[in-house]
Design a protein around this motif. Structure first.
Motif, short mmCIF file in Angstrom:
data_model
loop_
_atom_site.label_atom_id
_atom_site.label_comp_id
_atom_site.label_asym_id
_atom_site.label_seq_id
_atom_site.Cartn_x
_atom_site.Cartn_y
_atom_site.Cartn_z
N VAL A 76 0.71 -1.32 -0.01
CA VAL A 76 -0.05 0.00 0.10
C VAL A 76 0.73 1.38 0.02
O VAL A 76 2.13 1.18 0.23
N THR A 77 0.36 2.39 -0.11
CA THR A 77 1.00 3.61 -0.04
C THR A 77 0.42 4.42 1.06
O THR A 77 -0.68 4.16 1.77
N TYR A 78 1.14 5.49 1.49
CA TYR A 78 0.55 6.64 2.45
C TYR A 78 -0.58 6.90 2.06
O TYR A 78 -1.64 7.15 3.18
N ASP A 79 -0.86 7.41 1.07
CA ASP A 79 -2.24 8.04 0.48
C ASP A 79 -3.25 6.90 0.57
O ASP A 79 -4.47 7.27 1.26
N GLU A 80 -3.02 5.53 0.34
CA GLU A 80 -3.98 4.63 0.53
C GLU A 80 -4.26 4.50 2.05
O GLU A 80 -5.20 4.28 2.47
N TYR A 81 -3.21 4.52 2.92
CA TYR A 81 -3.45 4.52 4.32
C TYR A 81 -4.29 5.55 4.73
O TYR A 81 -5.20 5.25 5.57
N LEU A 82 -4.04 6.96 4.27
CA LEU A 82 -4.69 7.91 4.85
C LEU A 82 -6.29 7.77 4.38
O LEU A 82 -7.12 8.25 5.18
N SER A 83 -6.54 7.31 3.27
CA SER A 83 -7.78 7.22 2.76
C SER A 83 -8.50 6.17 3.16
O SER A 83 -9.86 5.89 3.19
N GLY A 84 -7.78 5.01 3.70
CA GLY A 84 -8.49 4.04 4.22
C GLY A 84 -9.15 2.86 3.34
O GLY A 84 -9.46 1.98 3.36
N MET A 85 -8.42 3.12 2.12
CA MET A 85 -8.63 2.28 1.07
C MET A 85 -7.67 2.20 -0.05
O MET A 85 -6.82 3.10 -0.32
N THR A 86 -7.50 0.94 -0.72
CA THR A 86 -6.33 0.91 -1.84
C THR A 86 -6.94 1.62 -3.20
O THR A 86 -8.22 1.92 -3.20
#
Length: 112
Positions: A76-86
């Motif tokens: 995953v990426t940091y943006d995916e972590y922040l958004s809570g979805m891949t």
């Protein structure tokens, strides 16, 4: 590993860290911290350590190193972590690079 694994690991480590940690300082680090404290004047060296962690974190984000490590460890990426979805979940894609489907050229913006 996955986004859920990353979230679980962050929660676990944050719990283990608690509110404060003891850090052993070598001579060079102690001298540099003393210099920064004297020059910048915060009343508490802990504030400089907090600032250092924030600065290091931001550097890792800005240079892409954090994403590289997250992709390697958790896919995953940091943006995916922040958004809570891949990105796959965001775009509804199930195939292709970064979730892009083969039929829609507009989905190219999501490719890595």
């Amino acid at each position: 590993m996955s986004l859920d694994d990353l979230d679980e690991d962050i929660t676990d480590v944050a719990g283990e860290l608690g509110e404060s940690i003891d850090v052993t300082l070598d001579r060079e680090t102690r001298t540099e911290l003393a210099m920064l404290t004297a020059a910048l004047g915060p009343t508490d060296p802990d504030e400089l350590v907090r600032r250092a962690v924030h600065a290091f974190f931001q550097q890792q984000v800005d240079t892409g190193r954090l994403d590289f490590q997250l992709r390697d460890q958790y896919d995953v990426t940091y943006d995916e972590y922040l958004s809570g979805m891949t990105f796959d979940e965001m775009t509804g894609g199930t195939g292709g690079i970064g979730g892009a489907t083969q039929g829609d050229p507009d989905d190219r913006r999501y490719q890595f």
